[in-house]
Motif scaffolding. Structure first.
Motif, PDB file in Angstrom:
ATOM      1  N   HIS A  46      46.357  45.365-105.941  1.00 20.86           N
ATOM      2  CA  HIS A  46      47.729  44.859-105.960  1.00 20.86           C
ATOM      3  C   HIS A  46      48.730  45.775-105.265  1.00 20.86           C
ATOM      4  N   LEU A  47      48.378  47.044-105.094  1.00 23.88           N
ATOM      5  CA  LEU A  47      49.293  47.977-104.429  1.00 23.88           C
ATOM      6  C   LEU A  47      48.914  48.233-102.971  1.00 23.88           C
ATOM      7  N   LYS A  48      47.918  47.537-102.477  1.00 24.81           N
ATOM      8  CA  LYS A  48      47.561  47.656-101.061  1.00 24.81           C
ATOM      9  C   LYS A  48      48.731  47.167-100.203  1.00 24.81           C
ATOM     10  N   ARG A  49      49.000  47.882 -99.104  1.00 27.34           N
ATOM     11  CA  ARG A  49      50.114  47.498 -98.240  1.00 27.34           C
ATOM     12  C   ARG A  49      49.644  46.488 -97.201  1.00 27.34           C
ATOM     13  N   ARG A  50      50.460  45.464 -97.035  1.00 29.18           N
ATOM     14  CA  ARG A  50      50.171  44.392 -96.099  1.00 29.18           C
ATOM     15  C   ARG A  50      51.441  44.049 -95.321  1.00 29.18           C
ATOM     16  N   ALA A  51      51.286  43.244 -94.279  1.00 28.14           N
ATOM     17  CA  ALA A  51      52.428  42.822 -93.465  1.00 28.14           C
ATOM     18  C   ALA A  51      52.354  41.311 -93.239  1.00 28.14           C
ATOM     19  N   PHE A  52      53.490  40.641 -93.370  1.00 27.16           N
ATOM     20  CA  PHE A  52      53.592  39.203 -93.175  1.00 27.16           C
ATOM     21  C   PHE A  52      54.699  38.897 -92.166  1.00 27.16           C
ATOM     22  N   ASP A  53      54.543  37.790 -91.449  1.00 31.43           N
ATOM     23  CA  ASP A  53      55.599  37.239 -90.590  1.00 31.43           C
ATOM     24  C   ASP A  53      56.012  35.876 -91.118  1.00 31.43           C
ATOM     25  N   LEU A  54      57.305  35.594 -91.034  1.00 32.11           N
ATOM     26  CA  LEU A  54      57.820  34.253 -91.335  1.00 32.11           C
ATOM     27  C   LEU A  54      58.289  33.628 -90.035  1.00 32.11           C
ATOM     28  N   TYR A  55      57.815  32.418 -89.754  1.00 30.86           N
ATOM     29  CA  TYR A  55      58.172  31.734 -88.508  1.00 30.86           C
ATOM     30  C   TYR A  55      57.984  30.240 -88.696  1.00 30.86           C
ATOM     31  N   PHE A  56      58.322  29.456 -87.683  1.00 29.25           N
ATOM     32  CA  PHE A  56      58.054  28.021 -87.720  1.00 29.25           C
ATOM     33  C   PHE A  56      57.298  27.639 -86.458  1.00 29.25           C
ATOM     34  N   ARG A  57      56.616  26.491 -86.509  1.00 32.53           N
ATOM     35  CA  ARG A  57      55.716  26.124 -85.417  1.00 32.53           C
ATOM     36  C   ARG A  57      56.290  25.102 -84.446  1.00 32.53           C
ATOM     37  N   SER A  58      57.182  24.237 -84.930  1.00 29.81           N
ATOM     38  CA  SER A  58      57.691  23.178 -84.046  1.00 29.81           C
ATOM     39  C   SER A  58      59.180  22.977 -84.282  1.00 29.81           C
ATOM     40  N   LEU A  59      59.853  22.447 -83.269  1.00 28.15           N
ATOM     41  CA  LEU A  59      61.299  22.270 -83.314  1.00 28.15           C
ATOM     42  C   LEU A  59      61.678  20.971 -84.019  1.00 28.15           C
ATOM     43  N   PRO A  60      62.737  20.986 -84.813  1.00 25.53           N
ATOM     44  CA  PRO A  60      63.175  19.771 -85.503  1.00 25.53           C
ATOM     45  C   PRO A  60      64.120  18.925 -84.650  1.00 25.53           C
ATOM     46  N   PHE A  61      64.222  17.654 -84.972  1.00 23.90           N
ATOM     47  CA  PHE A  61      65.189  16.717 -84.390  1.00 23.90           C
ATOM     48  C   PHE A  61      64.992  16.472 -82.897  1.00 23.90           C
ATOM     49  N   GLY A  62      63.864  16.916 -82.323  1.00 24.35           N
ATOM     50  CA  GLY A  62      63.721  16.840 -80.878  1.00 24.35           C
ATOM     51  C   GLY A  62      64.626  17.830 -80.172  1.00 24.35           C
ATOM     52  N   ASN A  63      65.097  18.831 -80.899  1.00 24.62           N
ATOM     53  CA  ASN A  63      66.026  19.819 -80.347  1.00 24.62           C
ATOM     54  C   ASN A  63      65.286  20.873 -79.532  1.00 24.62           C
ATOM     55  N   GLY A  64      66.040  21.670 -78.786  1.00 22.44           N
ATOM     56  CA  GLY A  64      65.426  22.702 -77.973  1.00 22.44           C
ATOM     57  C   GLY A  64      65.405  24.067 -78.625  1.00 22.44           C
ATOM     58  N   TYR A  65      66.031  24.194 -79.808  1.00 22.37           N
ATOM     59  CA  TYR A  65      66.140  25.495 -80.473  1.00 22.37           C
ATOM     60  C   TYR A  65      66.444  25.273 -81.943  1.00 22.37           C
ATOM     61  N   VAL A  66      66.434  26.360 -82.709  1.00 23.63           N
ATOM     62  CA  VAL A  66      66.838  26.365 -84.113  1.00 23.63           C
ATOM     63  C   VAL A  66      67.887  27.454 -84.296  1.00 23.63           C
ATOM     64  N   VAL A  67      68.857  27.198 -85.166  1.00 21.36           N
ATOM     65  CA  VAL A  67      69.848  28.219 -85.528  1.00 21.36           C
ATOM     66  C   VAL A  67      69.340  28.915 -86.795  1.00 21.36           C
ATOM     67  N   PHE A  68      68.976  30.174 -86.681  1.00 17.32           N
ATOM     68  CA  PHE A  68      68.426  30.905 -87.820  1.00 17.32           C
ATOM     69  C   PHE A  68      69.527  31.175 -88.844  1.00 17.32           C
ATOM     70  N   THR A  69      69.300  30.705 -90.074  1.00 16.05           N
ATOM     71  CA  THR A  69      70.261  30.863 -91.159  1.00 16.05           C
ATOM     72  C   THR A  69      69.499  31.072 -92.469  1.00 16.05           C
TER      73      THR A  69
END
Length: 487
Positions: free
Chosen positions: A27-50
């Motif tokens: 349980h104390l082993k150190r790990r690394a995670f990334d948070l991201y998304f795979r596809s764009l919503p609404f047919g848009n060209g970008y996402v506003v990170f909030t």
């Protein structure tokens, strides 16, 4: 200012994995995670990170109360007392890097990179995905609407249709970042300092025997901010004429009818007729506000029809992200610390788009010095350095034959350190600073990437070293599977 979020705002399997690691001694082993998304919503060209501000408040206040621990102990899983005792002293002790709120971001980019014990990183997954996925969706939807209306006034009216209180309040904040001018939500106004706006409902008019009396009473109560809802009965035969009558009476008193609101019917036709009637009466300064299930598509069509609308009240289809109710953000392990060395790890899928990118990484935005515009985003291994004096070769991660060379550029790192060893090292910007930063972000991109219909795909590329590392690891995993099957 912000109510703490319970440590139980998570999925059960996070607690069961924490316990399994505890029993396994890992349980104390150190790990690394990334948070991201795979596809764009609404047919848009970008996402506003909030959503980063709420993440920060959540992490800073994260702990288990006695009531939380009693509830966990009551479950059928028979958790050891030692595990429950450990939860009593639980605090986040890890490191977080993130892109700033308001940043324009794209699929597969590590929006958050988190390092810490596997136990704490599992616990926070659900809440982080919840906060960032929803708020980024609303900010992106708001930005699309702002792109269509130009400089028109935008009002967020979605509280009554939002998915409960928190969605209404934080959704209002996200809409403001994305380009809205005000909200109807008083709590959001108080909590975040967002300008608030509101007039009256149809019930106000219905509570009087005559519409004209209702308008006069409202104008008397609010002589400096009178906006009248004109579609309770008949917009053109009753509502607008009565509003004009009150507007002329106010004019004689040295006051001004600020506006009328249309909430139903053919908004293009009604707004043009109402504008003509107001102008003919000499009320040329009186604005027209429209609401009624609006979104960027409806507003685009109304504008193409020459609608005479100055302000737009947008509710349901904004606050619920009506046509794409989930961003689909994911949270994946990318590295394991073993013997003081970070070992990259990934998730493999038969769908190439779902294969994660392993390792500790940096995210850069490549800016053309000649134009000041973004050419691409570039993901590298953490230890890599970009030399702006050398030509940068960019290639598509899947379709590697798509290549281009970039010279005379600036590489801007997008990640900021947020927490170090559990302590916040990041100064939270004001909401106005976030909103202004978002506007500067938009200025970095050509219109081809920002348009709401059929936007050009913005390049997000991997460095050669990172791409090779990914391919090597995929090959090693498949060879290991093959070897195990042959045994």
């Amino acid at each position: 200012m912000n109510s703490p979020v319970s440590a139980l705002h998570t999925d059960k399997y996070q607690i069961t994995m924490m316990y399994a690691h505890f029993k396994n001694g890992s349980h104390l082993k150190r790990r690394a995670f990334d948070l991201y998304f795979r596809s764009l919503p609404f047919g848009n060209g970008y996402v506003v990170f909030t959503g980063l501000e709420r993440v920060i408040h959540y992490i800073e206040n994260l702990h288990f109360t006695e009531e939380d621990i009693e509830y966990i102990a009551s479950l059928d899983d028979q958790f050891d007392t030692a595990f429950l005792d450990m939860l009593r002293s639980f605090r986040f002790t890890g490191d977080i890097w993130a892109v700033p709120e308001g940043t324009i971001v794209f699929p597969e980019e590590p929006l958050l990179h988190i390092q810490g014990t596997i136990m704490e990183l599992q616990l926070i997954e659900t809440a982080l995905l919840n906060f960032i996925g929803y708020q980024s969706l609303i900010a992106t939807k708001a930005a699309r609407i702002r792109h269509i209306v130009g400089d028109d006034l935008l009002l967020e009216f979605g509280t009554r249709r939002a998915q409960e209180k928190d969605a209404a309040v934080w959704g209002a904040r996200s809409a403001y970042i994305g380009g809205f001018n005000a909200t109807s939500n008083l709590l959001a106004g108080k909590q975040f300092g967002i300008p608030v706006s509101g007039t009256h409902a149809h019930a106000w008019v219905q509570d009087f025997d005559h519409e004209l009396d209702a308008f006069r009473a409202y104008a008397s109560a609010f002589p400096n901010q009178t906006i009248l809802l004109v579609d309770t009965y008949d917009t053109l035969k009753s509502g607008v004429p009565h509003a004009i009558q009150v507007g002329l009476e106010m004019k004689k008193q040295g006051k001004k009818l600020l506006g009328i609101r249309l909430d139903s019917g053919d908004l293009a036709y009604l707004s043009k007729k109402a504008r003509h009637m107001l102008d003919q009466a000499g009320l040329t300064d009186t604005k027209i506000v429209a609401s009624s299930d609006l979104d960027e598509h409806t507003i685009l069509h109304l504008k193409s029809q020459g609608a005479k609308i100055d302000s737009w009240g947008v509710g349901t289809k904004l606050i619920t992200a009506y046509d794409k109710p989930a961003l689909g953000a994911v949270y994946k392990m990318v590295a394991r610390l073993e013997h003081d060395h970070w070992m990259p790890t990934l998730k493999i899928s038969s769908n190439p788009a779902k294969i994660s990118t392993p390792g500790l990484k940096s995210l850069y935005r490549i800016i053309d010095k000649r134009t000041g515009k973004a050419r691409a985003d570039f993901i590298t291994l953490l230890e890599e350095k970009i030399d702006p004096k050398k030509t940068l070769v960019l290639f598509h991660p899947q379709q590697t034959f798509k290549r281009k060379k970039v010279k005379n550029f600036t590489a801007i790192p997008l990640h900021r350190a947020i927490f170090k060893k559990g302590q916040r090292v990041y100064a939270i910007p004001t909401l106005e600073e976030v909103k202004k930063y978002h506007q500067t972000q938009l200025s970095l991109f050509w219109e081809e990437y920002l348009r709401i219909l059929n936007p050009e795909e913005y390049p997000v590329d991997l460095s050669k070293k990172l791409w090779n590392s990914r391919q090597t690891l995929i090959k090693e995993i498949y060879e290991q599977i093959k070897h195990e099957l042959e045994e």
